[in-house]
Design a protein around this motif. Structure first.
Motif, PDB file in Angstrom:
ATOM      1  N   ASP A 283      -6.235  -6.344   9.157  1.00  0.00           N
ATOM      2  CA  ASP A 283      -6.870  -6.450   7.839  1.00  0.00           C
ATOM      3  C   ASP A 283      -6.610  -5.237   6.965  1.00  0.00           C
ATOM      4  OD1 ASP A 283      -8.436  -4.516   9.031  1.00  0.00           O
ATOM      5  OD2 ASP A 283     -10.334  -5.597   8.819  1.00  0.00           O
ATOM      6  N   GLY A 284      -5.792  -4.295   7.450  1.00  0.00           N
ATOM      7  CA  GLY A 284      -5.459  -3.107   6.670  1.00  0.00           C
ATOM      8  C   GLY A 284      -6.363  -1.926   6.896  1.00  0.00           C
ATOM      9  N   SER A 285      -7.431  -2.100   7.661  1.00  0.00           N
ATOM     10  CA  SER A 285      -8.312  -0.969   7.975  1.00  0.00           C
ATOM     11  C   SER A 285      -7.687  -0.117   9.078  1.00  0.00           C
ATOM     12  CB  SER A 285      -9.687  -1.480   8.404  1.00  0.00           C
ATOM     13  OG  SER A 285      -9.585  -2.245   9.595  1.00  0.00           O
ATOM     14  N   PHE A 286      -8.279   1.024   9.332  1.00  0.00           N
ATOM     15  CA  PHE A 286      -7.719   1.980  10.281  1.00  0.00           C
ATOM     16  C   PHE A 286      -8.660   2.186  11.466  1.00  0.00           C
ATOM     17  CE2 PHE A 286      -5.884   2.956   6.187  1.00  0.00           C
ATOM     18  CZ  PHE A 286      -4.536   3.145   6.488  1.00  0.00           C
TER      19      PHE A 286
ATOM     20  N   VAL B 160      -3.300   0.817  12.563  1.00  0.00           N
ATOM     21  CA  VAL B 160      -3.553   0.045  11.342  1.00  0.00           C
ATOM     22  C   VAL B 160      -3.856  -1.387  11.771  1.00  0.00           C
ATOM     23  CG1 VAL B 160      -2.679  -0.665   9.096  1.00  0.00           C
ATOM     24  CG2 VAL B 160      -1.944   1.516  10.083  1.00  0.00           C
ATOM     25  N   ARG B 161      -5.070  -1.828  11.508  1.00  0.00           N
ATOM     26  CA  ARG B 161      -5.486  -3.167  11.929  1.00  0.00           C
ATOM     27  C   ARG B 161      -4.881  -4.241  11.026  1.00  0.00           C
ATOM     28  NH1 ARG B 161     -10.887  -0.512  11.858  1.00  0.00           N
ATOM     29  NH2 ARG B 161     -11.352   0.228  13.979  1.00  0.00           N
TER      30      ARG B 161
ATOM     31  N   LEU C  87      -8.717   8.126   2.579  1.00  0.00           N
ATOM     32  CA  LEU C  87      -8.685   7.316   3.792  1.00  0.00           C
ATOM     33  C   LEU C  87      -9.854   7.659   4.713  1.00  0.00           C
ATOM     34  CD1 LEU C  87      -4.910   7.190   4.812  1.00  0.00           C
ATOM     35  CD2 LEU C  87      -6.259   5.511   3.579  1.00  0.00           C
ATOM     36  N   PRO C  88     -10.351   6.680   5.458  1.00  0.00           N
ATOM     37  CA  PRO C  88     -11.469   6.939   6.375  1.00  0.00           C
ATOM     38  C   PRO C  88     -11.094   7.814   7.564  1.00  0.00           C
ATOM     39  CG  PRO C  88     -10.666   4.690   6.629  1.00  0.00           C
ATOM     40  CD  PRO C  88      -9.978   5.254   5.431  1.00  0.00           C
TER      41      PRO C  88
ATOM     42  N   ARG D 174       0.836  -1.203   0.000  1.00  0.00           N
ATOM     43  CA  ARG D 174       0.000   0.000   0.000  1.00  0.00           C
ATOM     44  C   ARG D 174       0.866   1.246   0.000  1.00  0.00           C
ATOM     45  NH1 ARG D 174      -3.437  -0.366   5.124  1.00  0.00           N
ATOM     46  NH2 ARG D 174      -1.675  -1.597   5.862  1.00  0.00           N
TER      47      ARG D 174
ATOM     48  N   GLN E 298      -4.932   6.620  -0.421  1.00  0.00           N
ATOM     49  CA  GLN E 298      -4.254   5.330  -0.419  1.00  0.00           C
ATOM     50  C   GLN E 298      -4.520   4.592  -1.725  1.00  0.00           C
ATOM     51  OE1 GLN E 298      -3.880   2.360   3.059  1.00  0.00           O
ATOM     52  NE2 GLN E 298      -5.671   1.621   1.965  1.00  0.00           N
TER      53      GLN E 298
ATOM     54  N   ARG F 231      -8.101   5.897  -3.286  1.00  0.00           N
ATOM     55  CA  ARG F 231      -9.297   6.281  -2.543  1.00  0.00           C
ATOM     56  C   ARG F 231      -8.899   7.081  -1.304  1.00  0.00           C
ATOM     57  NH1 ARG F 231      -8.020   1.024  -1.861  1.00  0.00           N
ATOM     58  NH2 ARG F 231      -7.910   0.170   0.262  1.00  0.00           N
TER      59      ARG F 231
ATOM     60  N   SER G 222      -3.471   0.569  -3.647  1.00  0.00           N
ATOM     61  CA  SER G 222      -2.997  -0.786  -3.371  1.00  0.00           C
ATOM     62  C   SER G 222      -2.209  -1.319  -4.567  1.00  0.00           C
ATOM     63  CB  SER G 222      -4.181  -1.720  -3.085  1.00  0.00           C
ATOM     64  OG  SER G 222      -4.925  -1.257  -1.972  1.00  0.00           O
TER      65      SER G 222
END
Length: 299
Positions: A127-130, A124-125, A84-85, A51, A70, A82, A72
């Motif tokens: 699974d790649g989520s935040f 950063v989790r 980031l949240p 990423r 970000q 896209r 991929s």
């Protein structure tokens, strides 16, 4: 005929050699995906190389004016850009992954801070989520502006710029230490700060060298990258980084070592070619260091 064919082959080989030499120095990152017609600034690649995140001041589709983005890696190309949240309606900028990939650091002037632009980090989790961003607190954040956070490889130090902690003038570079709970006790980076603006810095070779941006005013041109080497106590032998588009007339800033390719640096600038738009992200070979250890600990 044979002579003309030979000369054409020689010319072609020279052109290929010239192109190879240019690519050996730098290349644009993610043409049309990361680097676009908009302003892209300060990119960071995750330690696994899958990423890339960066900031943009004017790309549409984010939550605010300045947003984090970000993309991929797929088939060796950056895809699906896209926002980031963690973005807010305020300014969110200067993203960088920690060396272990567990945190994303950035600055924001969102409500609830200590004034101006503050330093934040988001988990950063797996699974790649935040997760939810957290303010780094009063150990590093002031009533002024703090920019360009960069944790050291071992996480013990945080390099950043501030205009609210005193110093030599305008924005200066500081390094804070981790006390087990938060970053505290910011100290000026030895040998670097002047009455000009110093910001956007990255350590090289474990702190034996440092590359940083300097300008006479962050709203004015030029912004140029400089390289300094540690003499065992302080950074010295300061000179412009010998990158061809790091000129005295343009804007070159935002250096970040690629954690997945430590011999390469992502840098923001505007080369004559290749060029996607205003400020683009480029990949360059990291400058060589001839410094000694001691400057990071001395800070």
């Amino acid at each position: 005929m044979k002579y003309r064919q030979m000369m054409a082959a020689v010319a072609a080989s020279l052109l290929c050699a010239a192109a190879a030499a240019q690519l050996a120095e730098y290349g644009i990152e993610g043409m049309g995906v990361v680097s676009t017609r908009d302003n892209e600034v300060r990119a960071s690649v995750s330690p696994d190389g899958q990423r890339i995140v960066w900031g943009s001041t004017d790309r549409g589709g984010g939550a605010g004016g300045w947003d984090l983005w970000q993309a991929s890696l797929r088939d060796k190309r950056w895809t699906t850009p896209r926002p980031l949240p963690v973005n807010s309606p305020a300014n969110d900028f200067d993203p960088v992954f920690s060396a272990d990939g567990r945190w994303l650091y950035f600055f924001s002037n969102r409500p609830g801070g200590r004034g101006g632009d503050d330093l934040y980090r988001a988990p950063v989790r797996a699974d790649g989520s935040f997760g939810a961003p957290e303010n780094l607190g009063g150990g590093v954040n002031s009533a002024g502006d703090e920019w360009a956070p960069l944790p050291s490889h071992d996480g013990r130090w945080l390099l950043f710029a501030s205009d609210g902690l005193g110093g030599a003038g305008r924005h200066d570079l500081f390094v804070a230490r981790w006390d087990g709970r938060t970053f505290v006790d910011p100290q000026p980076v030895p040998g670097i700060n002047t009455a000009a603006d110093e910001f956007d810095a990255a350590w090289l070779d474990g702190g034996k060298a440092i590359v940083f941006a300097r300008s006479q005013g962050v709203e004015s041109q030029p912004v140029r990258l400089y390289l300094a080497h540690c003499d065992g106590r302080t950074y010295s032998d300061i000179a412009p980084w010998a990158l061809s588009f790091n000129s005295a007339e343009g804007n070159t800033l935002g250096p970040v070592v690629d954690a997945s390719r430590p011999g390469e640096v992502l840098v923001t600038g505007s080369a004559r070619a290749p060029k996607a738009g205003k400020l683009d992200i480029y990949r360059a070979l990291a400058p060589a260091s001839h410094g000694k250890p001691g400057c990071l600990a001395a800070s």
